[in-house]
Design a protein around this motif. Sequence first.
Motif, PDB file in Angstrom:
ATOM      1  N   THR A   1       0.720  -1.119  -0.060  1.00 16.37           N
ATOM      2  CA  THR A   1       0.037   0.110   0.122  1.00 16.37           C
ATOM      3  C   THR A   1       0.934   1.005   0.117  1.00 16.37           C
ATOM      4  O   THR A   1       0.554   2.159  -0.622  1.00 16.37           O
ATOM      5  N   LEU A   2       1.778   1.310   0.677  1.00 18.93           N
ATOM      6  CA  LEU A   2       2.851   2.416   0.687  1.00 18.93           C
ATOM      7  C   LEU A   2       3.519   2.724  -0.643  1.00 18.93           C
ATOM      8  O   LEU A   2       3.968   3.713  -0.935  1.00 18.93           O
ATOM      9  N   LEU A   3       3.535   1.705  -1.266  1.00 19.75           N
ATOM     10  CA  LEU A   3       4.180   1.982  -2.789  1.00 19.75           C
ATOM     11  C   LEU A   3       3.139   3.021  -3.440  1.00 19.75           C
ATOM     12  O   LEU A   3       2.070   2.841  -3.756  1.00 19.75           O
ATOM     13  N   GLY A   4       3.987   4.286  -3.889  1.00 19.13           N
ATOM     14  CA  GLY A   4       3.080   5.014  -4.724  1.00 19.13           C
ATOM     15  C   GLY A   4       2.318   5.957  -4.026  1.00 19.13           C
ATOM     16  O   GLY A   4       1.902   7.026  -4.706  1.00 19.13           O
ATOM     17  N   LEU A   5       2.306   5.916  -2.477  1.00 23.61           N
ATOM     18  CA  LEU A   5       1.548   6.902  -1.916  1.00 23.61           C
ATOM     19  C   LEU A   5       2.208   8.466  -1.879  1.00 23.61           C
ATOM     20  O   LEU A   5       1.700   9.204  -1.834  1.00 23.61           O
ATOM     21  N   ASP A   6       3.526   8.395  -2.117  1.00 24.59           N
ATOM     22  CA  ASP A   6       4.192   9.598  -2.011  1.00 24.59           C
ATOM     23  C   ASP A   6       4.152  10.325  -3.164  1.00 24.59           C
ATOM     24  O   ASP A   6       4.173  11.567  -3.393  1.00 24.59           O
ATOM     25  N   ARG A   7       3.390   9.845  -4.278  1.00 27.97           N
ATOM     26  CA  ARG A   7       3.019  10.295  -5.487  1.00 27.97           C
ATOM     27  C   ARG A   7       1.450  10.697  -5.634  1.00 27.97           C
ATOM     28  O   ARG A   7       1.065  11.205  -6.410  1.00 27.97           O
ATOM     29  N   LEU A   8       0.941  10.508  -4.366  1.00 25.21           N
ATOM     30  CA  LEU A   8      -0.569  10.825  -4.596  1.00 25.21           C
ATOM     31  C   LEU A   8      -1.088  12.190  -4.826  1.00 25.21           C
ATOM     32  O   LEU A   8      -1.774  12.473  -5.563  1.00 25.21           O
ATOM     33  N   PHE A   9      -0.097  13.345  -4.098  1.00 21.46           N
ATOM     34  CA  PHE A   9      -0.353  14.453  -4.600  1.00 21.46           C
ATOM     35  C   PHE A   9       0.744  15.301  -5.223  1.00 21.46           C
ATOM     36  O   PHE A   9       0.652  16.035  -5.854  1.00 21.46           O
ATOM     37  N   GLU A  10       2.063  14.519  -4.999  1.00 21.42           N
ATOM     38  CA  GLU A  10       3.228  15.208  -5.619  1.00 21.42           C
ATOM     39  C   GLU A  10       3.007  15.365  -7.107  1.00 21.42           C
ATOM     40  O   GLU A  10       3.808  16.528  -7.644  1.00 21.42           O
ATOM     41  N   ALA A  11       2.666  14.545  -7.817  1.00 25.31           N
ATOM     42  CA  ALA A  11       2.622  14.384  -9.394  1.00 25.31           C
ATOM     43  C   ALA A  11       1.757  15.530  -9.660  1.00 25.31           C
ATOM     44  O   ALA A  11       2.004  16.285 -10.606  1.00 25.31           O
ATOM     45  N   ASP A  12       0.630  15.743  -9.019  1.00 22.56           N
ATOM     46  CA  ASP A  12      -0.491  16.822  -9.344  1.00 22.56           C
ATOM     47  C   ASP A  12       0.363  18.308  -9.110  1.00 22.56           C
ATOM     48  O   ASP A  12       0.070  19.213  -9.503  1.00 22.56           O
ATOM     49  N   ARG A  13       1.164  18.363  -7.806  1.00 20.19           N
ATOM     50  CA  ARG A  13       1.657  19.613  -7.506  1.00 20.19           C
ATOM     51  C   ARG A  13       2.620  19.897  -8.850  1.00 20.19           C
ATOM     52  O   ARG A  13       2.895  21.157  -9.159  1.00 20.19           O
ATOM     53  N   GLU A  14       3.336  18.865  -9.135  1.00 18.14           N
ATOM     54  CA  GLU A  14       4.413  19.213 -10.180  1.00 18.14           C
ATOM     55  C   GLU A  14       4.033  19.704 -11.463  1.00 18.14           C
ATOM     56  O   GLU A  14       4.785  20.666 -12.094  1.00 18.14           O
ATOM     57  N   ASP A  15       2.884  19.206 -11.776  1.00 19.05           N
ATOM     58  CA  ASP A  15       2.353  19.568 -13.075  1.00 19.05           C
ATOM     59  C   ASP A  15       1.424  20.766 -13.139  1.00 19.05           C
ATOM     60  O   ASP A  15       0.818  21.285 -14.018  1.00 19.05           O
ATOM     61  N   GLY A  16       1.171  21.136 -11.846  1.00 15.54           N
ATOM     62  CA  GLY A  16       0.132  22.244 -11.483  1.00 15.54           C
ATOM     63  C   GLY A  16      -1.342  21.963 -11.407  1.00 15.54           C
ATOM     64  O   GLY A  16      -2.182  22.920 -11.067  1.00 15.54           O
ATOM     65  N   THR A  17      -1.585  20.575 -11.613  1.00 16.19           N
ATOM     66  CA  THR A  17      -3.095  20.376 -11.295  1.00 16.19           C
ATOM     67  C   THR A  17      -3.502  20.411  -9.881  1.00 16.19           C
ATOM     68  O   THR A  17      -4.863  20.864  -9.836  1.00 16.19           O
ATOM     69  N   LEU A  18      -2.620  20.415  -8.960  1.00 12.59           N
ATOM     70  CA  LEU A  18      -3.158  20.604  -7.665  1.00 12.59           C
ATOM     71  C   LEU A  18      -3.600  21.926  -7.156  1.00 12.59           C
ATOM     72  O   LEU A  18      -4.563  22.134  -6.664  1.00 12.59           O
ATOM     73  N   ASP A  19      -2.968  22.875  -7.977  1.00 16.13           N
ATOM     74  CA  ASP A  19      -3.393  24.276  -7.783  1.00 16.13           C
ATOM     75  C   ASP A  19      -4.502  24.824  -8.695  1.00 16.13           C
ATOM     76  O   ASP A  19      -5.525  25.300  -7.831  1.00 16.13           O
ATOM     77  N   LEU A  20      -4.839  24.009  -9.649  1.00 12.73           N
ATOM     78  CA  LEU A  20      -6.156  24.211 -10.493  1.00 12.73           C
ATOM     79  C   LEU A  20      -7.195  23.451  -9.381  1.00 12.73           C
ATOM     80  O   LEU A  20      -8.369  24.152  -9.533  1.00 12.73           O
ATOM     81  N   ILE A  21      -7.097  22.472  -9.016  1.00 13.73           N
ATOM     82  CA  ILE A  21      -8.075  21.917  -8.065  1.00 13.73           C
ATOM     83  C   ILE A  21      -8.513  22.731  -6.889  1.00 13.73           C
ATOM     84  O   ILE A  21      -9.498  22.795  -6.419  1.00 13.73           O
ATOM     85  N   VAL A  22      -7.333  23.174  -6.243  1.00 11.88           N
ATOM     86  CA  VAL A  22      -7.367  24.111  -5.099  1.00 11.88           C
ATOM     87  C   VAL A  22      -8.455  25.404  -5.610  1.00 11.88           C
ATOM     88  O   VAL A  22      -9.312  25.658  -4.701  1.00 11.88           O
ATOM     89  N   MET A  23      -7.983  25.996  -6.624  1.00 11.34           N
ATOM     90  CA  MET A  23      -8.813  27.025  -7.149  1.00 11.34           C
ATOM     91  C   MET A  23     -10.244  26.553  -7.554  1.00 11.34           C
ATOM     92  O   MET A  23     -11.027  27.737  -8.188  1.00 11.34           O
ATOM     93  N   SER A  24     -10.448  25.282  -7.789  1.00 15.01           N
ATOM     94  CA  SER A  24     -11.607  25.030  -8.535  1.00 15.01           C
ATOM     95  C   SER A  24     -12.895  25.268  -7.596  1.00 15.01           C
ATOM     96  O   SER A  24     -14.323  25.408  -7.934  1.00 15.01           O
TER      97      SER A  24
END
Length: 223
Positions: A64-87
Amino acid sequence: MTNPLLSLYRRDLALAVRIGGSALMGVLFFLIVVTVFPFAVGPDLNLLSRLGPAILWIGALLATLLGLDRLFEADREDGTLDLIVMSGQPLELVVLVKCLAHWTSTGLPLVIATPFFALFLAMEPAAIGATMLTLLVGTPALTLLGAIGAGLTVSLRRGGLLLAVLILPFTIPVMIFGVSAANAATVAPSPFMTPFLLLCAITLATLVLAPLAAAAALKSGLD
């Protein structure tokens, strides 16, 4: 009109399958853990059957721990997380949806694979069924607890090791009650329902509290 949260779930699920094949990688890692233990413990089938639930739970935790570090990191790197927050969508619900997608692609395949891998450990049918049930109830709690660590380490590069260090102590109660309930199914005097209900209570508590904590950690990391 498509629900944004449903679209996010489908997107995360598609990315998990497409990039690295989370389900396949998790199941393969699970298989490796399960097959290593018999070599370490020895060919004693009685001992392996007694340790079976604990081995399967340890394998599920590590997978289960595999890939959990990328749960939000990938979205933060490509800017998707900022768009989600501003949505305008509640960040707590976003966290919950992303955890659901991660569990569907990683945790659920582990539960499905459990009966097959339990054969390597000479487990009895009652123990296999109990272990499957406890993993079905308990693995969402592992994912939700992992989301808190992922939120705390989202601003750090390669925070996977730190995430494990932060989260593993909090998974101990889940492991204790999960293994206790699975073992109780094969030991007549031991009650199955007591540890199982406590495991359900922990999962329900993390379902409520973990999205709040992870969302707060994300907001702090994005500021």
